[in-house]
Write a protein that holds these residues in place. Structure first.
Motif, PDB file in Angstrom:
ATOM      1  N   ASP A 355       0.844  -1.189   0.000  1.00  0.00           N
ATOM      2  CA  ASP A 355       0.000   0.000   0.000  1.00  0.00           C
ATOM      3  C   ASP A 355       0.884   1.246   0.000  1.00  0.00           C
ATOM      4  O   ASP A 355       1.811   1.364   0.816  1.00  0.00           O
ATOM      5  N   THR A 362      -8.216   9.923  -2.702  1.00  0.00           N
ATOM      6  CA  THR A 362      -8.843   8.693  -3.183  1.00  0.00           C
ATOM      7  C   THR A 362      -7.896   7.507  -3.040  1.00  0.00           C
ATOM      8  O   THR A 362      -6.673   7.649  -3.038  1.00  0.00           O
ATOM      9  N   THR A 363      -8.515   6.327  -2.952  1.00  0.00           N
ATOM     10  CA  THR A 363      -7.785   5.058  -2.950  1.00  0.00           C
ATOM     11  C   THR A 363      -8.025   4.373  -4.286  1.00  0.00           C
ATOM     12  O   THR A 363      -9.181   4.274  -4.729  1.00  0.00           O
ATOM     13  N   ARG A 371      -1.459  -0.828  -4.457  1.00  0.00           N
ATOM     14  CA  ARG A 371      -2.521   0.174  -4.570  1.00  0.00           C
ATOM     15  C   ARG A 371      -2.107   1.451  -3.843  1.00  0.00           C
ATOM     16  O   ARG A 371      -1.287   1.436  -2.927  1.00  0.00           O
ATOM     17  N   VAL A 373      -3.309   4.292  -1.370  1.00  0.00           N
ATOM     18  CA  VAL A 373      -4.301   4.431  -0.311  1.00  0.00           C
ATOM     19  C   VAL A 373      -4.236   5.853   0.238  1.00  0.00           C
ATOM     20  O   VAL A 373      -3.178   6.302   0.694  1.00  0.00           O
ATOM     21  N   ARG A 377      -8.335   8.014   4.267  1.00  0.00           N
ATOM     22  CA  ARG A 377      -9.243   6.868   4.248  1.00  0.00           C
ATOM     23  C   ARG A 377      -8.593   5.598   4.801  1.00  0.00           C
ATOM     24  O   ARG A 377      -9.168   4.526   4.719  1.00  0.00           O
ATOM     25  N   PHE A 378      -7.385   5.705   5.381  1.00  0.00           N
ATOM     26  CA  PHE A 378      -6.677   4.476   5.730  1.00  0.00           C
ATOM     27  C   PHE A 378      -7.391   3.677   6.807  1.00  0.00           C
ATOM     28  O   PHE A 378      -7.284   2.453   6.868  1.00  0.00           O
ATOM     29  N   GLU A 380     -10.487   3.019   6.979  1.00  0.00           N
ATOM     30  CA  GLU A 380     -11.468   2.171   6.311  1.00  0.00           C
ATOM     31  C   GLU A 380     -10.823   1.198   5.332  1.00  0.00           C
ATOM     32  O   GLU A 380     -11.300   0.070   5.134  1.00  0.00           O
ATOM     33  N   ASP A 381      -9.716   1.622   4.695  1.00  0.00           N
ATOM     34  CA  ASP A 381      -9.168   0.843   3.587  1.00  0.00           C
ATOM     35  C   ASP A 381      -8.061  -0.140   3.970  1.00  0.00           C
ATOM     36  O   ASP A 381      -7.661  -0.975   3.165  1.00  0.00           O
TER      37      ASP A 381
END
Length: 386
Positions: A355, A362-363, A371, A373, A377-378, A380-381
């Protein structure tokens, strides 16, 4: 007061499984406040001893007499001041039926960890408490948390100037009072210079010889200083990971000031503008994000590494648990791209995922199991380790 819900949940779980639970962390990180918040959640009697309070200290002069009749949860704050308690806790923890459990709080130190592990082997579980996290304060406050750090009084100060003043006082007190208690007897000026120099090396490879030349001391002496700062949980040593490959690999640790606010205090950075215009801004954000990621995925210190070769391939954070290997690259950019170094990390280390944590919104996938990240948002992601 910020309710540290995740920390309370973890401690409640430990108290159901161990007769003694220890909270260790740097001074002023919120151990006592957390213990009081925890006591409010426990539906049974709680008894609190502050061992820096002369009255409470007098109450435990005969610890067996003072503690053996208590029920529920007994909280012993600043337990490093009364090391004779550990042998008593061993006897009380082994009683049939476990009539009470003990929550012990202490500023991290080699002596505290050694004494408690020797006396309470198999009976105690440690919870290393850091400062506030993004989960505690919300992602909308993440820049403030980065700037001021996670020490509750620093984060909750009425303004940046007051926060910086609190951190400067903390640094002074830590050097003049706390470090001498950990066996460091050199002058405060030398220790301040050492810690400040460490701040300028934040995010870089530790070079004991270079530090030693600057101070006119032996390599072993400056390494001892670093070990003490690391044991007191104000410096993070990120160890290197080795693979059996032909490339030459870095074998010295990276050093970070553990709390970003303390780093900025040592570098005399007060405002967001000060921070954004400083040469260490990228390294500061890297250390802050690494700390947040490690604590979010609940990785132990001994599971965390970095990887780097002399040919240029590198990985900011490698987390290893069993056969699972996760990689994290930290990029202070809004448009991260796949690099040859990332591909080399995937292929050489056999990562299950990589990551790239970035400053955008955005992710999105970059390639294969790589990906990008968004740091916003980390939570949640990125999931906890399995």
């Amino acid at each position: 007061m910020i309710p540290r819900i995740e920390e309370i949940r973890l401690l409640l779980d430990l108290l159901t499984r161990f007769p003694v639970v220890g909270i260790v962390g740097a001074r002023q990180v919120g151990k006592t406040t957390l213990a009081h918040l925890l006591a409010e959640r426990i539906h049974e009697p709680t008894t609190f001893f502050d061992l820096e309070n002369p009255e409470d200290l007098a109450r435990v002069q005969d610890p067996m007499l003072a503690l053996k009749t208590l029920k529920g949860v007994v909280i012993l704050d600043e337990i490093q001041r009364t090391p004779n308690l550990f042998s008593v806790l061993r006897v009380l923890a082994d009683r049939p039926g476990t009539p009470c459990r003990f929550l012990v709080l202490g500023s991290a130190s080699p002596d505290l960890l050694r004494q408690s592990s020797e006396s309470l082997a198999g009976r105690i579980a440690y919870h290393h408490l850091g400062g506030l996290t993004v989960r505690d304060v919300g992602t909308e406050e993440s820049n403030k948390l980065w700037r001021r750090g996670g020490m509750p009084r620093s984060f909750l100060a009425p303004n940046d100037t007051a926060s910086q003043e609190w951190r400067k006082n903390f640094i002074r007190t830590f050097i003049e009072r706390d470090l001498p208690q950990l066996g460091i007897t050199v002058g405060a000026t030398t220790l301040r210079r050492f810690w400040t120099m460490t701040a300028h090396y934040h995010g870089q490879i530790w070079n004991a010889s270079e530090f030693a030349r600057s101070f006119g001391l032996a390599d072993t002496t400056v390494r001892h200083y670093l070990d003490v700062f690391n044991s007191a949980l104000v410096v993070r040593l990120l160890l290197p990971w080795y693979e059996n490959i032909k490339k030459r690999q870095i074998k010295s640790p990276k050093i970070y000031i553990r709390d970003s606010g303390m780093l900025h205090g040592l570098l005399n950075l007060t405002s967001q503008d000060d921070l954004e215009s400083h040469p260490k801004v990228g390294a500061s954000w890297e250390g802050y994000v690494i700390d947040q990621i490690v604590r979010h995925i609940r990785a132990d210190e001994e599971e965390c590494f970095f990887w780097s070769t002399y040919s240029g391939a590198e990985l900011d954070l490698l987390v290893v648990r069993g056969s699972e290997k996760r990689g994290y690259e930290i990029k202070r950019t809004t448009s991260p791209k796949q690099t040859a170094s990332m591909r080399s990390s995937i292929e050489t280390l056999g990562l299950s995922s990589l990551d790239v944590i970035h400053a955008g919104d955005t992710t999105f996938p970059l390639a294969g199991n790589i990906r990008a990240v968004s740091f916003s948002r980390f939570l949640e992601d990125i999931g906890p380790l399995s």
